[in-house]
Design a protein around this motif. Structure first.
Motif, PDB file in Angstrom:
ATOM      1  N   HIS A 185     -25.477  20.033  59.076  1.00 13.57           N
ATOM      2  CA  HIS A 185     -24.673  20.605  57.996  1.00 13.57           C
ATOM      3  C   HIS A 185     -23.453  19.767  57.634  1.00 13.57           C
ATOM      4  O   HIS A 185     -23.129  19.620  56.469  1.00 13.57           O
ATOM      5  CB  HIS A 185     -24.194  22.012  58.379  1.00 13.57           C
ATOM      6  N   ILE A 186     -22.725  19.286  58.646  1.00 12.63           N
ATOM      7  CA  ILE A 186     -21.392  18.734  58.387  1.00 12.63           C
ATOM      8  C   ILE A 186     -21.367  17.209  58.337  1.00 12.63           C
ATOM      9  O   ILE A 186     -20.750  16.621  57.453  1.00 12.63           O
ATOM     10  CB  ILE A 186     -20.400  19.242  59.449  1.00 12.63           C
ATOM     11  N   CYS A 187     -22.044  16.577  59.294  1.00 16.26           N
ATOM     12  CA  CYS A 187     -21.847  15.135  59.505  1.00 16.26           C
ATOM     13  C   CYS A 187     -22.091  14.309  58.239  1.00 16.26           C
ATOM     14  O   CYS A 187     -23.217  14.248  57.726  1.00 16.26           O
ATOM     15  CB  CYS A 187     -22.763  14.636  60.619  1.00 16.26           C
ATOM     16  N   TRP A 242     -20.770  17.128  50.397  1.00 17.62           N
ATOM     17  CA  TRP A 242     -19.385  17.417  50.020  1.00 17.62           C
ATOM     18  C   TRP A 242     -18.432  16.668  50.942  1.00 17.62           C
ATOM     19  O   TRP A 242     -17.472  16.044  50.495  1.00 17.62           O
ATOM     20  CB  TRP A 242     -19.104  18.924  50.110  1.00 17.62           C
ATOM     21  N   VAL A 243     -18.694  16.776  52.262  1.00 19.05           N
ATOM     22  CA  VAL A 243     -17.828  16.100  53.235  1.00 19.05           C
ATOM     23  C   VAL A 243     -17.808  14.599  52.963  1.00 19.05           C
ATOM     24  O   VAL A 243     -16.762  13.948  53.009  1.00 19.05           O
ATOM     25  CB  VAL A 243     -18.303  16.392  54.675  1.00 19.05           C
ATOM     26  N   LEU A 244     -18.978  14.055  52.623  1.00 17.11           N
ATOM     27  CA  LEU A 244     -19.093  12.625  52.318  1.00 17.11           C
ATOM     28  C   LEU A 244     -18.186  12.249  51.142  1.00 17.11           C
ATOM     29  O   LEU A 244     -17.408  11.296  51.212  1.00 17.11           O
ATOM     30  CB  LEU A 244     -20.564  12.305  52.007  1.00 17.11           C
ATOM     31  N   VAL A 245     -18.264  13.051  50.086  1.00 15.20           N
ATOM     32  CA  VAL A 245     -17.454  12.763  48.892  1.00 15.20           C
ATOM     33  C   VAL A 245     -15.967  12.910  49.215  1.00 15.20           C
ATOM     34  O   VAL A 245     -15.140  12.052  48.871  1.00 15.20           O
ATOM     35  CB  VAL A 245     -17.866  13.704  47.733  1.00 15.20           C
ATOM     36  N   ILE A 246     -15.618  14.000  49.943  1.00 13.74           N
ATOM     37  CA  ILE A 246     -14.211  14.221  50.271  1.00 13.74           C
ATOM     38  C   ILE A 246     -13.677  13.069  51.137  1.00 13.74           C
ATOM     39  O   ILE A 246     -12.552  12.602  50.955  1.00 13.74           O
ATOM     40  CB  ILE A 246     -14.044  15.578  50.987  1.00 13.74           C
TER      41      ILE A 246
END
Lengths: 276, 293
Positions: free
Chosen positions: A184-186, A125-129
């Motif tokens: 989780h985030i990176c 998700w973070v990647l897409v955002i």
């Protein structure tokens, strides 16, 4: 000694790369100049972070051929061979989050907060955002906030308040979420998880030799990739495996090991299942 | 079973699979929007910093921010440039002076990781070989912008990093004291920065030596700002967009043939309404009723 073989090898590689960059800036060494975003070997071979280049592309930048070649070299290396090895063999944040994990285990914080409140898919998700923001604001969104950059650039060019980013990562992984940042985030880890899916270097498992002590699952920062332990003799195929080799280090039964799948055969896969 | 009990029971009932999936997806999308908006807000604020000087040949700020990959190779080149390395008596390298260029770190309050310089602390020394620009792999430092088109050679005088501005109230030359530190420090002395001499009427026998910057030549290197002798520099470099005005298209230099060409064969337009249907002189000759009695 064998129980920390890959751990020590990783630390040596991580520190050596940072040292070469540091020397490139402060002592004028030519071996490796720049930083982990983009660098140059001996002033000739370019290397670039393909995820940063992807953000630049989405932001609408004109990508120079130098950057493009550098990104292709890195992309091919990790896609074909290393998989997510960047995370465990190069990235300096790995040292911080490993330290947080070690502290967790040593003091038993895992016992207090067992439930993981977040999904490991968060990183995609973070990647897409990050790409959406890059597109709309016309800049490289993750590079503006990346604690990875703060840490390695801090070491190479000067830290500023970058130490705060290091402290935040450590405390976050220690008290908020186990394997929080790297697991989780990176989005960079997410990026390498995707491109490293079809890597050649993998960890293989021999379930016959395995005694089911689960030492490997305790130390693994991405323990979901070890779902086959003590069940079937298949290699770790998930792209989320960082090839850190920690599981191989701690295995006392010789049930885990690296293998390089060069040809399309079943080398490394041991086809007899347990209890057969 | 009364109404209240019924309500409590419905809360306790396990969610159906589809409803659980729907709520989960909604939550994820909501969190993604929350995170995305917070992130964008931060990044948008961070990029809004206009008060910084970029290395020679830098693209315009909006393009620079998306093109620069933050590798620091320009900083490497600046630190290890000719003349910046310190040697001991035996010719052995013992270190370097601090480079002009540096990458923004947390705490600088500038877009993170992009190169910049602070002229008052460490100005650009305008190296002839411009080591920083060819070192850039991304093209964020545009080598063509500092290459002479005829000779095909690098020319640092083509760089436009900023523009020096004089605050005359804090410049002691405007007081009538003799100071030409900035003029002497300018690498393009007499061209980018000249001295305008005026009579000092207060003493009647001295001259003001007033520094004047010429924006068509000034590279914005900041050597004048570094050299300025007052506590907070009275001459300082600003990014060009901040320091420069713009006339727009509606003023034309009638005495300049080239500028005159911009308007071609323009003719004036006469708008005739009730007020202007008569000429002013007719109105004076025939005031219409005022003199009647």
């Amino acid at each position: 000694m064998t129980r920390v073989r890959y751990l020590i090898a990783r630390r040596v590689v991580q520190v050596a790369i940072l040292l070469l960059y540091f020397g490139g800036n402060y002592y004028g060494w030519k071996m490796l100049t720049g930083d982990l975003s983009s660098s140059s070997i001996l002033g000739t071979v370019p290397l670039s972070d393909p995820y940063a280049v992807l953000q630049m592309f989405v932001a609408g930048a004109v990508i120079s051929s130098n950057i493009l070649i550098g990104a292709a070299i890195i992309f091919l290396f990790y896609a074909l061979i290393g998989g997510r090895a960047f995370c465990s063999w190069v990235c300096p944040v790995n040292i911080i989050t490993d330290a947080a994990n070690w502290t967790r285990r040593k003091f038993g914080f895992d016992m207090v907060a067992k439930k993981q409140p977040s999904t490991r898919h968060l990183r995609y998700w973070v990647l897409v955002i990050s790409l959406i923001i890059s597109f709309f604001l016309g800049l490289t969104a993750f590079e503006f906030v990346s604690p990875i950059s703060m840490v390695h650039r801090g070491i190479i060019f000067g830290m500023g308040f970058g130490w705060a980013a290091m402290a935040i990562l450590y405390l976050f992984d220690l008290f908020v979420l186990k394997n929080g940042w790297c697991g989780h985030i990176c989005p960079l880890g997410g990026f390498y998880s995707i491109i490293g899916k079809f890597r050649l270097l993998k960890v293989k498992h021999d379930s016959v030799a395995c005694t089911g002590c689960m030492n490997c699952k305790v130390v693994c920062p991405e323990s979901q990739v070890l779902h086959m332990i003590d069940k079937v003799s298949v290699p770790v195929t998930s792209g989320e495996c960082t090839n850190c080799g920690r599981c191989i280090d701690v295995c006392e039964d010789n049930a885990l090991g690296f293998f390089l799948k060069v040809k399309n055969n079943n080398e490394g896969e041991i086809n007899n299942e347990k209890n057969e | 079973m009364n109404h209240k009990q019924e309500k409590v029971k419905s809360y306790r009932q396990p969610l159906s699979k589809s409803r659980r999936g729907f709520l989960g997806t909604t939550r994820n999308i909501g969190l993604a929007i929350l995170g995305g908006l917070t992130w964008s807000a931060y990044v948008d604020e961070a990029k809004a910093n206009k008060l910084l000087l970029r290395p020679p040949g830098a693209l315009k700020e909006s393009d620079f921010l998306k093109t620069c990959i933050k590798c620091g190779l320009c900083v490497d080149a600046c630190r290890n440039r000719n003349g910046n390395i310190i040697f001991d008596d035996n010719g052995k390298r013992v270190g370097t002076k601090d480079p002009t260029l540096r990458l923004a770190v947390p705490g600088d309050n500038k877009p993170l990781g992009n190169p910049f310089f602070i002229a008052r602390e460490n100005p650009c020394f305008m190296c002839d070989d411009i080591p920083c620009v060819p070192a850039c792999p991304s093209g964020a430092l545009d080598i063509l912008s500092v290459t002479n088109k005829k000779t095909k050679k690098l020319d640092i005088n083509m760089a436009r990093m900023g523009l020096a501005v004089v605050h005359k109230e804090s410049c002691i030359a405007y007081w009538g004291l003799q100071c030409d530190a900035c003029y002497r420090a300018c690498p393009l002395m007499g061209k980018a920065l000249s001295i305008n001499m005026q009579m000092n009427k207060r003493t009647g026998k001295h001259a003001f030596l007033l520094p004047v910057v010429h924006s068509d030549i000034c590279t914005g290197c900041g050597l004048c700002e570094k050299a300025c002798i007052v506590e907070k520099a009275a001459i300082f470099v600003l990014p060009r967009e901040l320091a420069m005005g713009k006339v727009g298209t509606h003023y034309v230099k009638g005495w300049d043939k080239k500028d005159q060409q911009r308007v071609g064969v323009a003719q004036s337009i006469h708008t005739i309404d009730k007020r202007s249907e008569k000429k002013a002189i007719d109105k004076l000759n025939n005031p219409g009723g005022l003199l009647d009695d």
